[in-house]
Design an enzyme around this catalytic site. Structure first.
Site, PDB file in Angstrom:
ATOM      1  N   HIS A  90     -28.977 -14.888  36.087  1.00 30.45           N
ATOM      2  CA  HIS A  90     -30.317 -14.404  36.418  1.00 30.45           C
ATOM      3  C   HIS A  90     -30.903 -13.441  35.395  1.00 30.45           C
ATOM      4  O   HIS A  90     -32.093 -13.174  35.415  1.00 30.45           O
ATOM      5  CB  HIS A  90     -30.290 -13.704  37.783  1.00 30.45           C
ATOM      6  CG  HIS A  90     -29.566 -12.387  37.755  1.00 30.45           C
ATOM      7  ND1 HIS A  90     -28.189 -12.291  37.840  1.00 30.45           N
ATOM      8  CD2 HIS A  90     -30.015 -11.113  37.639  1.00 30.45           C
ATOM      9  CE1 HIS A  90     -27.833 -11.026  37.788  1.00 30.45           C
ATOM     10  NE2 HIS A  90     -28.906 -10.290  37.652  1.00 30.45           N
ATOM     11  N   ARG A  91     -30.085 -12.917  34.500  1.00 29.21           N
ATOM     12  CA  ARG A  91     -30.593 -11.891  33.577  1.00 29.21           C
ATOM     13  C   ARG A  91     -31.592 -12.484  32.589  1.00 29.21           C
ATOM     14  O   ARG A  91     -31.390 -13.569  32.039  1.00 29.21           O
ATOM     15  CB  ARG A  91     -29.445 -11.228  32.815  1.00 29.21           C
ATOM     16  CG  ARG A  91     -28.617 -10.299  33.682  1.00 29.21           C
ATOM     17  CD  ARG A  91     -27.608  -9.523  32.857  1.00 29.21           C
ATOM     18  NE  ARG A  91     -26.838  -8.632  33.710  1.00 29.21           N
ATOM     19  CZ  ARG A  91     -27.206  -7.395  34.034  1.00 29.21           C
ATOM     20  NH1 ARG A  91     -28.322  -6.896  33.543  1.00 29.21           N
ATOM     21  NH2 ARG A  91     -26.451  -6.663  34.827  1.00 29.21           N
TER      22      ARG A  91
END
Length: 440
Positions: free
Chosen positions: A209-210
């Protein structure tokens, strides 16, 4: 004594649940403040109940927004609560905007701040989390630190050892506590039940998700290329909506979703995810907290990052940083799958975060500080004592405590000839190099 706890996100609630338990079980007065940073119906109605902890006394309902807007609204709401409640200490956990807001407000009101999971450093100032945790540490009175390495980070930045308490990480307490709750419930998410996880082999659980991964087309393409070649694994990918949109924008989502060995599912609840993690052969993640959970549950982890604020997991041998390098991901994933000795060594890595008694140690320390009047923050009445900073090689047989009493000193750093050591009271300093303040 009254303890206020500020919570903003699911990971904070998860990691603070054992401490909240400990406070309640000792009949200490608790004020639970939820900022609503991650607010939705599930959070409001079910999450606290699912984890078997009390519902918040206050919910500020901040919601999402820019860092500045979110933090400002949190500070306003937290300030109003603290002025009414007047707790003896405010506990914050980790590195979120809620941590920043709670620490700043409490310190400005001259209320002691206790930072749970203090001392972590990625040394990457482009990460908002790094800014939050550093600012929080500047304002804190008590530091509840997961490992000696994190404690040494704080010593190197000039913090007094007297306020540093190495507790282990409450993630261990939380994993053990919550896995038992999860097992009682079984899998509740339909998509996991349909996959028959209990009878599935070679599970690779993926989280990604980063922004530095999903927003960078080159990086995310490399990662997905590796996933495509890991056809011997059952890849379970609970996909974040933002990640899904980015993959669609890059034209990569359908390509990934059409592969038989990859099972893309919607985000799942914490208790279901904890069960999934415990049944996995391998974790592939860019999350910080999951690195801790994986080593606690004896599951090898490959981290899709080039740095980590959890370096102890790497040093211990349970986690490997692979960045977004396709070849490195494939090499290590295949070794975990096919090399039993390599995989077992990662599973057997000694957990650097303790054995699950961090919550007990945390509340013990708070009680001791309270009983000795050390939580009181008052303007000084005495003229500031001058001191001289010194360095010395210690030749005598003497402990840290005895050295400080003998020389009217405060030890900061200790080097034993090979590595830095935390200056606990009982550490014998013979043949070690120390830096210290000698008071006049």
């Amino acid at each position: 004594m009254k303890i206020a706890v500020v919570l903003g996100t699911r990971p904070e609630i998860i990691k603070m649940a054992p401490i909240i338990d400990e406070i309640v079980n000792r009949d200490i007065e608790l004020c639970l403040i939820h900022t609503g940073q991650h607010y939705d119906k599930e959070m409001s109605d079910n999450f606290f109940k699912d984890l078997e902890i009390p519902a918040p006394d206050y919910n500020i309902h901040v919601g999402s927004g820019s860092h500045g807007k979110q933090t400002g609204l949190m500070m306003k709401g937290i300030e109003e609560v603290l002025m009414d409640e007047k707790p003896d200490i405010v506990l914050v956990q980790g590195d979120t905007n809620a941590v920043l807001a709670g620490a700043l407000v409490a310190s400005k009101l001259h209320i002691a701040v206790g930072h749970v999971e203090a001392g972590l450093r990625s040394f990457d100032m482009t990460m908002p989390e790094e800014i939050n945790r550093r600012v929080c540490d500047v304002t804190s009175s008590m530091y509840f630190i997961p490992t000696e390495e994190s404690a040494i980070n704080l010593l190197a930045e000039g913090y007094s050892r007297k306020n540093l308490i190495i507790t282990g990480n409450t993630v261990v307490d939380a994993c053990f506590r919550h896995l038992e709750i999860a097992k009682k419930r079984g899998f509740e998410e339909e998509s996991l039940a349909d996959l028959d996880i209990d009878n599935m082999d070679n599970i690779l659980t993926l989280t990604m998700h980063r922004a530095e991964n999903v927003d960078d087309k080159t990086r995310v393409t490399n990662i997905i290329s590796a996933l495509k070649e890991l056809s011997d694994m059952n890849i379970i990918f609970p996909i974040h909506p933002r990640t899904k949109k980015t993959l669609q924008d890059f034209g990569l989502f359908d390509e990934l979703n059409n592969l038989d060995h990859i099972h893309i599912i919607k985000p799942i609840g914490y208790l279901d995810f904890l069960q999934l993690t415990s049944k996995s052969t391998l974790i592939l993640t860019d999350s910080g907290g999951l690195q801790e959970e994986a080593i606690t549950l004896d599951v090898p982890a490959l981290t899709l990052r080039y740095n980590t604020e959890r370096p102890e997991t790497v040093t211990a041998g349970g986690n490997i940083l692979v960045g977004s390098d396709k070849d490195v991901i494939l090499e290590n994933a295949n070794k975990i799958l096919n090399d039993d000795e390599f995989a077992q060594k990662m599973k057997d890595a000694v957990n650097p975060y303790g054995q699950g008694d961090a919550a007990e140690k945390t509340v013990d320390a708070i009680q001791e500080f309270y009983d000795n009047g050390l939580l009181n923050i008052e303007a000084p009445e005495d003229i500031m004592t001058s001191f001289e900073r010194k360095m010395a090689l210690i030749n005598e047989d003497i402990t840290v405590k005895d050295f400080e009493e003998k020389n009217n000193a405060l030890i900061h750093m200790v080097f034993d000839g090979e590595k830095m050591r935390f200056p606990s009271d009982e550490l014998n300093l013979k043949e070690m190099c120390v830096t210290y303040d000698e008071f006049q």
